[in-house]
Design a protein around this motif. Structure first.
Motif, short mmCIF file in Angstrom:
data_model
loop_
_atom_site.label_atom_id
_atom_site.label_comp_id
_atom_site.label_asym_id
_atom_site.label_seq_id
_atom_site.Cartn_x
_atom_site.Cartn_y
_atom_site.Cartn_z
N SER A 80 0.84 -1.20 0.00
CA SER A 80 0.00 0.00 0.00
C SER A 80 0.87 1.24 0.00
O SER A 80 2.06 1.19 0.32
CB SER A 80 -0.92 0.01 1.22
OG SER A 80 -0.16 0.11 2.41
N LYS A 91 -5.36 6.10 1.30
CA LYS A 91 -4.47 4.95 1.22
C LYS A 91 -4.85 4.13 -0.01
O LYS A 91 -6.02 3.80 -0.22
CB LYS A 91 -4.61 4.09 2.48
CG LYS A 91 -3.62 2.97 2.58
CD LYS A 91 -3.77 2.28 3.94
CE LYS A 91 -2.63 1.33 4.20
NZ LYS A 91 -2.73 0.75 5.54
N ILE A 93 -4.47 0.60 -1.64
CA ILE A 93 -4.14 -0.77 -1.27
C ILE A 93 -4.10 -1.60 -2.54
O ILE A 93 -4.99 -1.52 -3.39
CB ILE A 93 -5.19 -1.33 -0.29
CG1 ILE A 93 -5.18 -0.49 0.98
CG2 ILE A 93 -4.92 -2.80 0.00
CD1 ILE A 93 -6.30 -0.81 1.94
#
Length: 160
Positions: A80, A91, A93
């Protein structure tokens, strides 16, 4: 591709049985597609692209990001990156993959799918300095500049 055409009504039952039997088997075709894509790369010599983005469907982008920033092993291990422009933070991922330039640079990138109207794209197109924090390791900062930001905005608009 198998197609059955029933001409006489007396053959309807036979035709339906043949269609039922034929449809039990999967049918696949293949075609080559050229998908629109963009690459954003530093003008520094012998570095990985910062971003490779491909429009795979309206508003859906497959993204390889962070080639200049060491992260992951490039063996499809979970990975990530956190992006921040000072106002928004998100974020991403995905999986660690080898960069297209791995033979020259040894670099890896995070591969993920993003929505064109999502927070990550808003950060990437903000025109601000972007802080990138890998899952492990130190943060880096990237300023794309107006030409790259404008090109990225135009590309995303075409994908919409």
């Amino acid at each position: 591709m198998l197609r059955i055409i029933v001409i006489a009504s007396g053959l309807m039952a036979l035709g339906q049985a043949a269609v039922g039997a034929a449809s039990a088997e999967p049918k696949y075709g293949a075609r080559t597609k050229t998908l629109p894509s963009i690459e954003i790369r530093s003008d520094e010599p012998e570095v990985d692209a910062f971003l490779n983005m491909t429009c795979v469907a309206p508003l859906t982008l497959d993204v390889r990001i962070g080639g200049e920033i060491p992260k992951g092993k490039g063996e499809l291990d979970p990975d990530s990156l956190t992006l921040s422009d000072g106002t928004l933070t998100t974020k991403i991922i995905g999986a660690s993959v080898k960069s297209p330039d791995i033979e020259m640079t040894g670099g890896t990138m995070v591969l993920s799918s993003l929505q064109a109207k999502g927070r990550a794209i808003a950060i990437l197109t903000s025109g601000k300095t972007i802080e990138i924090k890998p899952a492990t390791g130190a943060s880096s900062k990237v300023t794309l500049g107006k030409p790259a930001t404008d090109a990225l905005k135009a590309f995303i608009a075409k994908c919409s």
